[in-house]
Design an enzyme around this catalytic site. Structure first.
Site, PDB file in Angstrom:
ATOM      1  N   GLU A 165       0.842  -1.203   0.000  1.00  0.00           N
ATOM      2  CA  GLU A 165       0.000   0.000   0.000  1.00  0.00           C
ATOM      3  C   GLU A 165       0.876   1.252   0.000  1.00  0.00           C
ATOM      4  O   GLU A 165       0.871   2.024   0.960  1.00  0.00           O
ATOM      5  CB  GLU A 165      -0.902  -0.007   1.241  1.00  0.00           C
ATOM      6  CG  GLU A 165      -1.781  -1.239   1.366  1.00  0.00           C
ATOM      7  CD  GLU A 165      -2.406  -1.377   2.763  1.00  0.00           C
ATOM      8  OE1 GLU A 165      -2.073  -0.585   3.671  1.00  0.00           O
ATOM      9  OE2 GLU A 165      -3.215  -2.304   2.938  1.00  0.00           O
ATOM     10  N   CYS A 194      -1.349  32.108  13.222  1.00  0.00           N
ATOM     11  CA  CYS A 194      -1.067  32.602  14.565  1.00  0.00           C
ATOM     12  C   CYS A 194      -0.536  31.496  15.475  1.00  0.00           C
ATOM     13  O   CYS A 194      -1.175  31.157  16.481  1.00  0.00           O
ATOM     14  CB  CYS A 194      -2.371  33.150  15.121  1.00  0.00           C
ATOM     15  SG  CYS A 194      -2.167  34.753  15.798  1.00  0.00           S
TER      16      CYS A 194
HETATM   17  C1  PLP Z   1      -2.774   1.186   6.587  1.00  0.00           C
HETATM   18  C2  PLP Z   1      -1.873   2.082   5.822  1.00  0.00           C
HETATM   19  N1  PLP Z   1      -1.453   1.704   4.598  1.00  0.00           N
HETATM   20  C3  PLP Z   1      -0.618   2.469   3.862  1.00  0.00           C
HETATM   21  C4  PLP Z   1      -0.161   3.677   4.343  1.00  0.00           C
HETATM   22  C5  PLP Z   1       0.744   4.486   3.487  1.00  0.00           C
HETATM   23  O1  PLP Z   1       1.957   4.704   4.062  1.00  0.00           O
HETATM   24  P1  PLP Z   1       3.083   5.483   3.247  1.00  0.00           P
HETATM   25  O2  PLP Z   1       2.480   6.730   2.734  1.00  0.00           O
HETATM   26  O3  PLP Z   1       4.136   5.712   4.240  1.00  0.00           O
HETATM   27  O4  PLP Z   1       3.525   4.567   2.139  1.00  0.00           O
HETATM   28  C6  PLP Z   1      -0.561   4.112   5.620  1.00  0.00           C
HETATM   29  C7  PLP Z   1      -0.023   5.363   6.167  1.00  0.00           C
HETATM   30  O5  PLP Z   1       0.443   5.469   7.241  1.00  0.00           O
HETATM   31  C8  PLP Z   1      -1.450   3.301   6.372  1.00  0.00           C
HETATM   32  O6  PLP Z   1      -1.872   3.681   7.573  1.00  0.00           O
END
Ligand code: PLP
Length: 414
Positions: free
Chosen positions: A274, A344
């Site tokens: 991901e 601010c």
């Molecule tokens: C469950 C999950 N997947 C993927 C990501 C993406 O992480 P990154 O942008 O560090 O690749 C996050 C971000 O923290 C996440 O919480």
């Protein structure tokens, strides 16, 4: 070369001069390079070419519709972290079987939606959540696809606010809990366990935590396989870090694959990742105008720009360091300056003690590497409307998100 480079003395995005974008679109404005996103996706994809994999773009990193649509065009799938992000994914054209749904504290309405459309996997955070998913699926006569989110107790060694994989954080279940959970779920007619999931943090710059997570999750996957549990995938989340400073040492896509794949290969399961930040972070800048120059006590300057922590909160929230540069450098002796916003709060500071070329009110500056967790974390604090967003794609630039008007900002106030 895709991305942000000086051209005839002016910083440009894929050949489009940033001063031209500022003149037409105004400032502050976020500018993204589609070509650089595509280039980074190709590099990541190539590193994993030897193993069956699917990249589910973490929409949370940059949820602007045009960016999410671009990800679909490039062949990625989607990772949604809320009901809102599920809708973004659907509107960007992803089909439910291309969406994984993650998140601590999913509401009944969010779970209902995910079960009804039939996402590829709901990454379940707790035994209680699994029960709630089952009840929803049973009421609809459906079978929900669930992956169990594991908290492998691995310290991502990132900033403590974005390290999510060690015990004591709110994310996932322990391996022991997950083991019991998967066996349980196997006996429920309205649930199907399709995978194991882990995401131990963001901006990970070391190989060891990556390898340890893969080994922990793969170990459980092998154990379950030996007991006859047929999973489909292992999802190791996102987290690959980027170099914000020129001196930062990060993990390359090849090193990332080499850290993960040996453990995953032994499971025979397809790999889901991901990625968010790695794809979009370096592909964006925040373009701002200098609105004031003030003398600092002692020496140096405050360079006050029209962008603030409302447009980019990372420095205030994580003390994150972002490179700052002039769009067109004036000749002359360089100055020492704190680059600050108009909000601010003293935390509304983009950079402390930076060396800049001679700077005057009206000049343009960029804060770099803001494509991830930039615009998407914006707020209306100080009643500041959201900045515009521009995508440069194929030598053309387009405003892909209009600057919010005061009326739009206030329309929900009754
Ligand atoms: C469950 C999950 N997947 C993927 C990501 C993406 O992480 P990154 O942008 O560090 O690749 C996050 C971000 O923290 C996440 O919480």
């Amino acid at each position: 070369m895709a991305g942000f480079h000086a051209q005839h003395g002016v910083l440009a995005c894929d050949g489009v001069a940033l001063d031209e974008i500022a003149r037409v679109a105004g400032t502050p404005v976020h500018v993204y390079s589609a070509a650089l996103i595509a280039e980074r996706h190709r590099a990541l994809d190539a590193a994993f070419a030897a193993y069956p994999h699917a990249f589910h773009y973490a929409i949370k990193a940059n949820a602007t519709m045009a960016v999410v649509r671009l990800m679909r065009r490039l062949g990625l799938h989607a990772d949604a972290n809320s009901g809102g992000e599920i809708e973004v994914a659907l509107r960007a054209g992803f089909t439910p079987d291309q969406i994984v749904f993650t998140g601590v504290g999913k509401s009944p309405a969010e779970l209902e939606r995910a079960v009804t459309i039939g996402v590829k996997a709901i990454n379940a955070e707790s035994p209680g959540e699994v029960e709630r998913i089952e009840a929803i699926a049973a009421a609809r006569g459906a079978c929900a696809r669930v992956a169990v989110r594991i908290n492998p107790n691995v310290d991502a060694e990132s900033h403590r606010h974005i390290s999510t994989g060690h015990h004591g954080t709110k994310f996932g279940m322990s391996i022991d809990e997950a083991r019991v959970m998967v066996r349980e779920v196997g006996r429920r007619p309205h649930l199907r366990v399709v995978g194991l999931h882990a995401h131990v943090g963001s901006q990970i710059t070391k190989r060891d935590p990556i390898r340890r997570v893969a080994e922990a999750v793969a170990g459980l996957a092998r154990e379950l396989r030996d007991q006859g549990v047929a999973l489909e995938h292992v999802d190791l989340g996102g987290g690959l870090g980027i170099a914000y400073r020129p001196t930062d040492v990060v993990v390359s896509p090849e090193e990332y694959a080499a850290a993960l794949l040996p453990a995953i290969q032994g499971t025979g399961l397809s790999l889901v990742l991901e990625p968010g930040r790695w794809l979009v972070g370096p592909a964006g800048v925040l373009l701002a105008s200098v609105v004031d120059m003030k003398r600092r006590a002692g020496s140096g300057w405050f360079v006050v720009v029209d962008a603030g922590m409302t447009d980019l909160i990372r420095p205030a929230l994580y003390e994150a360091w972002h490179s700052i540069a002039a769009v067109a450098e004036r000749p002359g002796p360089r100055i020492q300056a704190d680059v600050v916003g108009p909000v601010c709060e003293t935390a509304d500071t983009f950079g402390v003690d930076r060396e800049l070329p001679p700077t005057e009110v009206g000049d343009l500056l960029v804060v770099r590497d803001t494509g991830a967790y930039g615009a998407v974390m914006a707020s209306n604090y100080n009643r500041r409307p959201f900045a515009a967003e521009v995508l440069v794609d194929d030598d053309r630039w387009t405003v892909v998100r209009r600057r919010q008007t005061i009326d739009e900002m206030l329309q929900g106030d009754l």
